[in-house]
Design a protein around this motif. Sequence first.
Motif, PDB file in Angstrom:
ATOM      1  N   SER A   2      -7.454 -13.864  21.682  1.00 42.60           N
ATOM      2  CA  SER A   2      -7.093 -12.593  21.079  1.00 42.60           C
ATOM      3  C   SER A   2      -7.912 -12.392  19.810  1.00 42.60           C
ATOM      4  O   SER A   2      -8.345 -13.346  19.175  1.00 42.60           O
ATOM      5  N   PRO A  46      -2.641 -21.364  12.411  1.00 40.09           N
ATOM      6  CA  PRO A  46      -3.225 -20.714  13.594  1.00 40.09           C
ATOM      7  C   PRO A  46      -3.412 -21.653  14.779  1.00 40.09           C
ATOM      8  O   PRO A  46      -3.226 -22.866  14.687  1.00 40.09           O
ATOM      9  N   GLY A  47      -3.844 -21.059  15.882  1.00 41.69           N
ATOM     10  CA  GLY A  47      -4.053 -21.801  17.118  1.00 41.69           C
ATOM     11  C   GLY A  47      -5.422 -22.451  17.214  1.00 41.69           C
ATOM     12  O   GLY A  47      -6.229 -22.412  16.282  1.00 41.69           O
ATOM     13  N   GLY A  50      -8.488 -20.246  16.888  1.00 40.71           N
ATOM     14  CA  GLY A  50      -8.217 -19.165  15.947  1.00 40.71           C
ATOM     15  C   GLY A  50      -8.549 -19.534  14.525  1.00 40.71           C
ATOM     16  O   GLY A  50      -9.299 -20.473  14.236  1.00 40.71           O
ATOM     17  N   ASP A  54      -6.317 -14.427  12.162  1.00 42.19           N
ATOM     18  CA  ASP A  54      -5.446 -13.974  13.250  1.00 42.19           C
ATOM     19  C   ASP A  54      -4.128 -13.403  12.737  1.00 42.19           C
ATOM     20  O   ASP A  54      -3.389 -12.769  13.503  1.00 42.19           O
ATOM     21  N   HIS A 116       1.378 -20.986  15.362  1.00 40.60           N
ATOM     22  CA  HIS A 116       1.000 -20.221  16.553  1.00 40.60           C
ATOM     23  C   HIS A 116       0.261 -21.116  17.542  1.00 40.60           C
ATOM     24  O   HIS A 116      -0.714 -21.776  17.186  1.00 40.60           O
ATOM     25  N   SER A 117       0.723 -21.155  18.790  1.00 36.10           N
ATOM     26  CA  SER A 117       0.051 -21.857  19.877  1.00 36.10           C
ATOM     27  C   SER A 117      -0.163 -23.329  19.507  1.00 36.10           C
ATOM     28  O   SER A 117       0.798 -24.040  19.201  1.00 36.10           O
ATOM     29  N   TYR A 232       7.744 -15.244  21.287  1.00 39.17           N
ATOM     30  CA  TYR A 232       6.582 -15.199  22.187  1.00 39.17           C
ATOM     31  C   TYR A 232       6.479 -13.830  22.838  1.00 39.17           C
ATOM     32  O   TYR A 232       7.454 -13.068  22.910  1.00 39.17           O
ATOM     33  N   ASP A 236       3.003 -13.801  27.883  1.00 44.67           N
ATOM     34  CA  ASP A 236       2.268 -14.976  27.403  1.00 44.67           C
ATOM     35  C   ASP A 236       1.626 -15.718  28.580  1.00 44.67           C
ATOM     36  O   ASP A 236       2.273 -16.006  29.581  1.00 44.67           O
ATOM     37  N   HIS A 263      -0.311 -13.662  24.388  1.00 44.42           N
ATOM     38  CA  HIS A 263      -0.277 -14.969  23.725  1.00 44.42           C
ATOM     39  C   HIS A 263      -0.351 -14.886  22.200  1.00 44.42           C
ATOM     40  O   HIS A 263      -0.090 -15.878  21.533  1.00 44.42           O
ATOM     41  N   SER A 264      -0.697 -13.727  21.659  1.00 37.55           N
ATOM     42  CA  SER A 264      -0.879 -13.616  20.203  1.00 37.55           C
ATOM     43  C   SER A 264      -0.091 -12.432  19.652  1.00 37.55           C
ATOM     44  O   SER A 264      -0.653 -11.382  19.323  1.00 37.55           O
TER      45      SER A 264
END
Length: 296
Positions: A2, A46-47, A50, A54, A116-117, A232, A236, A263-264
């Motif tokens: 994303s 962040p993921g 990412g 983000d 996230h993630s 979520y 997702d 997913h984001s």
Amino acid sequence: MSTPRFLDLPPGVTPQKIETPQGTFAVLEALPVSGVVERWPALLTPGLTGSKEDFIAVLMTLAQSGRRVVAIDLRGQYETPGPDDPGAYTCAALGADVDLLAQGIGEGDPVHLVGHSFGGLVAREAVIDGRTRFASFTLMGSGPGAIEGRRARNGRKIMEEIPALGLEHVWHSRFEPEALAGDVSDEILAFLHKRLLTNSPTGLSCMAEQVLTMHDRTDELRQIEVPTLVLYGEHDDGWPPEAQSEMAARLGAECVVVPGAAHSPAVEAPETTAAALVRFWNAAETHYLDTRSNTM
């Protein structure tokens, strides 16, 4: 993958550096436009591929709730440097970094932690290790163990291709086609290219291995007495929504499904996501203060 909704920083959001015993971390810091901070701060993690950017679309709204909000680049991620030592990129090692950052940001107050993630797996380590007192914990688009489905397949390719072929190859073969298919602007395309190539190759490869092999620590997390939110997108494609819903039930956690998001959620539905976080944070603070007053 994303992409940030926009790259121009909103009012009250500035790039900063935070010094810790483990090194310097690049962050985006958001403060209320009024300059008055009345509530406990928040730390956003962040993921895998990412960065702090983000969270751009939610930072101003979150800060306007009266908080200092800090989004970070993990060690070896985008503008935070990292070593060539693979051991620096385990979830436990990165979680220890989150502990240090939270302790510095909180300055004695509890901190609201959001992961996230892959960042959720990292942040979970910080919660479970017990070194830091957190006001709340939010798992955003993050599951109980190893990631699944299409994103798992992409993670395996990242882990295999980076050491052999390098980041530029991964950009042209995977990230650039996906970005072009998403019809992103030239500005965002240039940002995504720069972000990927600035990552530590060792770090990105090792983090991909972590997200593919992480075991389920839900039962351990449940033992930690911290208000927890599982949030979520309804579409997702990382951890299946049903797996995240089941994880929330096992945790006895609040569960929020963001309509229309994948997913984001912070990128795809920023206002809904920010509103859910602020409501949850406010409730966690009220509960903490009520509990404390009842025990005095």
